[in-house]
Design a protein around this motif. Structure first.
Motif, PDB file in Angstrom:
ATOM      1  N   PRO A 170      79.743  31.002  31.791  1.00 32.87           N
ATOM      2  CA  PRO A 170      80.106  30.526  30.446  1.00 32.87           C
ATOM      3  C   PRO A 170      78.898  30.095  29.628  1.00 32.87           C
ATOM      4  O   PRO A 170      79.035  29.818  28.437  1.00 32.87           O
ATOM      5  N   THR A 171      77.711  30.035  30.263  1.00 29.55           N
ATOM      6  CA  THR A 171      76.536  29.502  29.581  1.00 29.55           C
ATOM      7  C   THR A 171      75.342  30.453  29.716  1.00 29.55           C
ATOM      8  O   THR A 171      74.477  30.258  30.570  1.00 29.55           O
ATOM      9  N   PRO A 172      75.289  31.506  28.904  1.00 27.66           N
ATOM     10  CA  PRO A 172      74.107  32.386  28.920  1.00 27.66           C
ATOM     11  C   PRO A 172      72.863  31.598  28.532  1.00 27.66           C
ATOM     12  O   PRO A 172      72.955  30.533  27.913  1.00 27.66           O
ATOM     13  N   VAL A 173      71.697  32.116  28.909  1.00 30.17           N
ATOM     14  CA  VAL A 173      70.458  31.385  28.674  1.00 30.17           C
ATOM     15  C   VAL A 173      69.489  32.189  27.820  1.00 30.17           C
ATOM     16  O   VAL A 173      69.641  33.395  27.646  1.00 30.17           O
ATOM     17  N   LEU A 174      68.504  31.470  27.308  1.00 27.91           N
ATOM     18  CA  LEU A 174      67.399  32.101  26.597  1.00 27.91           C
ATOM     19  C   LEU A 174      66.097  31.567  27.173  1.00 27.91           C
ATOM     20  O   LEU A 174      65.879  30.352  27.213  1.00 27.91           O
ATOM     21  N   TRP A 175      65.252  32.472  27.666  1.00 28.95           N
ATOM     22  CA  TRP A 175      63.909  32.092  28.090  1.00 28.95           C
ATOM     23  C   TRP A 175      63.074  31.945  26.829  1.00 28.95           C
ATOM     24  O   TRP A 175      63.091  32.811  25.942  1.00 28.95           O
ATOM     25  N   ARG A 176      62.298  30.872  26.711  1.00 31.04           N
ATOM     26  CA  ARG A 176      61.455  30.651  25.536  1.00 31.04           C
ATOM     27  C   ARG A 176      59.987  30.592  25.945  1.00 31.04           C
ATOM     28  O   ARG A 176      59.656  30.103  27.027  1.00 31.04           O
ATOM     29  N   ASP A 177      59.118  31.054  25.047  1.00 34.25           N
ATOM     30  CA  ASP A 177      57.691  30.987  25.343  1.00 34.25           C
ATOM     31  C   ASP A 177      57.173  29.573  25.094  1.00 34.25           C
ATOM     32  O   ASP A 177      57.886  28.704  24.572  1.00 34.25           O
ATOM     33  N   ARG A 178      55.910  29.338  25.455  1.00 35.36           N
ATOM     34  CA  ARG A 178      55.366  27.986  25.388  1.00 35.36           C
ATOM     35  C   ARG A 178      55.395  27.431  23.964  1.00 35.36           C
ATOM     36  O   ARG A 178      55.741  26.258  23.748  1.00 35.36           O
ATOM     37  N   ASP A 179      55.036  28.240  22.971  1.00 32.81           N
ATOM     38  CA  ASP A 179      55.026  27.748  21.588  1.00 32.81           C
ATOM     39  C   ASP A 179      56.417  27.325  21.140  1.00 32.81           C
ATOM     40  O   ASP A 179      56.572  26.329  20.418  1.00 32.81           O
ATOM     41  N   SER A 180      57.430  28.074  21.556  1.00 31.17           N
ATOM     42  CA  SER A 180      58.801  27.730  21.182  1.00 31.17           C
ATOM     43  C   SER A 180      59.231  26.416  21.822  1.00 31.17           C
ATOM     44  O   SER A 180      59.910  25.592  21.198  1.00 31.17           O
ATOM     45  N   VAL A 181      58.852  26.213  23.082  1.00 30.41           N
ATOM     46  CA  VAL A 181      59.181  24.954  23.759  1.00 30.41           C
ATOM     47  C   VAL A 181      58.420  23.803  23.111  1.00 30.41           C
ATOM     48  O   VAL A 181      58.975  22.724  22.879  1.00 30.41           O
ATOM     49  N   LEU A 182      57.159  24.034  22.786  1.00 32.14           N
ATOM     50  CA  LEU A 182      56.345  22.996  22.157  1.00 32.14           C
ATOM     51  C   LEU A 182      56.963  22.528  20.843  1.00 32.14           C
ATOM     52  O   LEU A 182      56.924  21.332  20.515  1.00 32.14           O
ATOM     53  N   SER A 183      57.555  23.455  20.102  1.00 30.42           N
ATOM     54  CA  SER A 183      58.146  23.095  18.804  1.00 30.42           C
ATOM     55  C   SER A 183      59.324  22.136  18.946  1.00 30.42           C
ATOM     56  O   SER A 183      59.687  21.444  17.993  1.00 30.42           O
ATOM     57  N   LEU A 184      59.909  22.066  20.140  1.00 32.89           N
ATOM     58  CA  LEU A 184      61.032  21.158  20.361  1.00 32.89           C
ATOM     59  C   LEU A 184      60.592  19.698  20.419  1.00 32.89           C
ATOM     60  O   LEU A 184      61.412  18.794  20.349  1.00 32.89           O
ATOM     61  N   PHE A 185      59.288  19.474  20.539  1.00 33.92           N
ATOM     62  CA  PHE A 185      58.748  18.113  20.576  1.00 33.92           C
ATOM     63  C   PHE A 185      58.356  17.614  19.192  1.00 33.92           C
ATOM     64  O   PHE A 185      57.613  16.636  19.085  1.00 33.92           O
ATOM     65  N   ASP A 186      58.844  18.255  18.152  1.00 33.18           N
ATOM     66  CA  ASP A 186      58.541  17.820  16.787  1.00 33.18           C
ATOM     67  C   ASP A 186      58.911  16.346  16.626  1.00 33.18           C
ATOM     68  O   ASP A 186      60.027  15.934  16.932  1.00 33.18           O
ATOM     69  N   GLY A 187      57.961  15.549  16.136  1.00 32.99           N
ATOM     70  CA  GLY A 187      58.197  14.123  15.952  1.00 32.99           C
ATOM     71  C   GLY A 187      57.745  13.270  17.126  1.00 32.99           C
ATOM     72  O   GLY A 187      57.745  12.039  17.043  1.00 32.99           O
ATOM     73  N   TYR A 188      57.354  13.914  18.217  1.00 34.97           N
ATOM     74  CA  TYR A 188      56.903  13.196  19.414  1.00 34.97           C
ATOM     75  C   TYR A 188      55.414  13.448  19.642  1.00 34.97           C
ATOM     76  O   TYR A 188      54.884  14.507  19.288  1.00 34.97           O
ATOM     77  N   VAL A 189      54.757  12.496  20.270  1.00 35.28           N
ATOM     78  CA  VAL A 189      53.366  12.645  20.682  1.00 35.28           C
ATOM     79  C   VAL A 189      53.363  12.879  22.182  1.00 35.28           C
ATOM     80  O   VAL A 189      53.841  12.036  22.959  1.00 35.28           O
ATOM     81  N   LEU A 190      52.835  14.023  22.599  1.00 39.50           N
ATOM     82  CA  LEU A 190      52.876  14.389  24.011  1.00 39.50           C
ATOM     83  C   LEU A 190      51.935  13.524  24.834  1.00 39.50           C
ATOM     84  O   LEU A 190      50.787  13.274  24.451  1.00 39.50           O
ATOM     85  N   ALA A 191      52.430  13.072  25.970  1.00 43.17           N
ATOM     86  CA  ALA A 191      51.591  12.365  26.935  1.00 43.17           C
ATOM     87  C   ALA A 191      50.742  13.387  27.676  1.00 43.17           C
ATOM     88  O   ALA A 191      51.129  14.554  27.820  1.00 43.17           O
ATOM     89  N   ASP A 192      49.596  12.950  28.153  1.00 41.48           N
ATOM     90  CA  ASP A 192      48.766  13.834  28.966  1.00 41.48           C
ATOM     91  C   ASP A 192      49.543  14.288  30.200  1.00 41.48           C
ATOM     92  O   ASP A 192      50.319  13.501  30.759  1.00 41.48           O
ATOM     93  N   PRO A 193      49.416  15.541  30.611  1.00 42.02           N
ATOM     94  CA  PRO A 193      48.470  16.562  30.150  1.00 42.02           C
ATOM     95  C   PRO A 193      49.052  17.492  29.095  1.00 42.02           C
ATOM     96  O   PRO A 193      48.604  18.638  28.976  1.00 42.02           O
ATOM     97  N   GLY A 194      50.030  17.048  28.322  1.00 41.27           N
ATOM     98  CA  GLY A 194      50.643  17.897  27.319  1.00 41.27           C
ATOM     99  C   GLY A 194      51.749  18.752  27.887  1.00 41.27           C
ATOM    100  O   GLY A 194      52.380  18.404  28.887  1.00 41.27           O
TER     101      GLY A 194
END
Length: 274
Positions: free
Chosen positions: A218-242
């Protein structure tokens, strides 16, 4: 259906769909659990036949979760919202957190009846922990549910855990709205942790087969590349190591890039600033 599988139905808040494989139950199978049905094992084995890294991905996500929880506790976090928490296995958020701080509050959320039923059994007699059956794609229903709103104080920092759940929101606009909704409900100083499947060591053919297998659920998936995953952190400051391959995020022991790539996943943790 065997006797053990029949037992899974007892005292469930709703009857599980056993006509199709389910991602949560397949994930449990990859982790060596027992809360799954023959149809889930068949789908999981079909994926493993072509993409043996599937089990590596599941174990890497579980290990990443443990490291994230310990890191966040060291940062003073004492409340967690675990979205798509899945079927309980060793190393749950509250187990890790309560060894360090028994007052830590944890709200689990999952939509799958087997996951919820097992969590309810596991949490009997537990304090500061709830399980809510809700669809994480409906933030309003999650955030207003008694098990969430009554457990977590959203006027204070919380940690939102989105471990291996966002691939199940394949529409890019929806996934950004979803993350934004939980961000807007969080106080400054809150955290977001994400792990997400991504094509690293997998071939195009392996990814295609993985998509086909999950399309049977019931839940198909989508693989996302690194840039797409990174965009999900909009508004957040990533802790090391990013945002890095999930096994390379603050690992407990040395691991090579090649070994880490077998997990086919990126992971990161970000802090919501004022």
């Amino acid at each position: 259906m065997g006797a053990n599988e029949y037992d899974l139905f007892r005292n469930m808040p709703s009857v599980p769909d056993t006509d199709r494989p389910n991602s949560a139950r397949m994930y449990d199978y990859y982790l060596g659990g027992s809360a799954h049905f023959a149809i889930d094992r068949k789908a999981a084995d079909d994926a493993l036949e072509v993409l043996p890294q599937s089990a590596v991905y599941a174990r890497a996500n579980r290990a990443f979760l443990g490291r994230v929880v310990r890191f966040l506790l060291s940062e003073g976090v004492d409340q967690f919202l675990d979205l798509g928490s899945g079927i309980p296995t060793v190393g749950n958020v509250h187990e890790i957190a309560h060894r360090i701080d028994p007052s830590t509050r944890v709200a689990y959320v999952d939509h799958e009846p087997v996951a919820v039923a097992h969590a309810q059994r596991m949490l009997t007699g537990q304090s500061n922990v709830t399980i809510t059956q809700a669809d994480v794609r409906d933030p309003q229903s999650v955030l207003t549910a008694p098990g969430v709103a009554g457990m977590l104080d959203f006027s204070r920092p919380i940690a939102v855990l989105a471990i291996a759940i966002l691939p199940f929101v394949p529409d890019d606009e929806e996934v950004h709205r979803l993350v934004a909704s939980y961000r807007e409900a969080s106080a400054p100083g809150s955290w977001l942790a994400i792990s997400h499947i991504s094509q690293v060591s997998a071939t195009d053919e392996q990814v295609r087969v993985a998509h086909e297998v999950m399309a049977r659920t019931p839940t198909p998936v989508l693989w996302r590349d690194r840039d797409s995953v990174l965009s999900l952190f909009d508004g957040y400051v990533l802790a090391d190591p990013g945002l890095v391959l999930s096994p390379l995020w603050r690992p407990d022991s040395q691991i090579s890039f090649g070994e880490a790539g077998q997990a086919n996943a990126y992971g990161g943790v970000g802090r919501l600033d004022a």
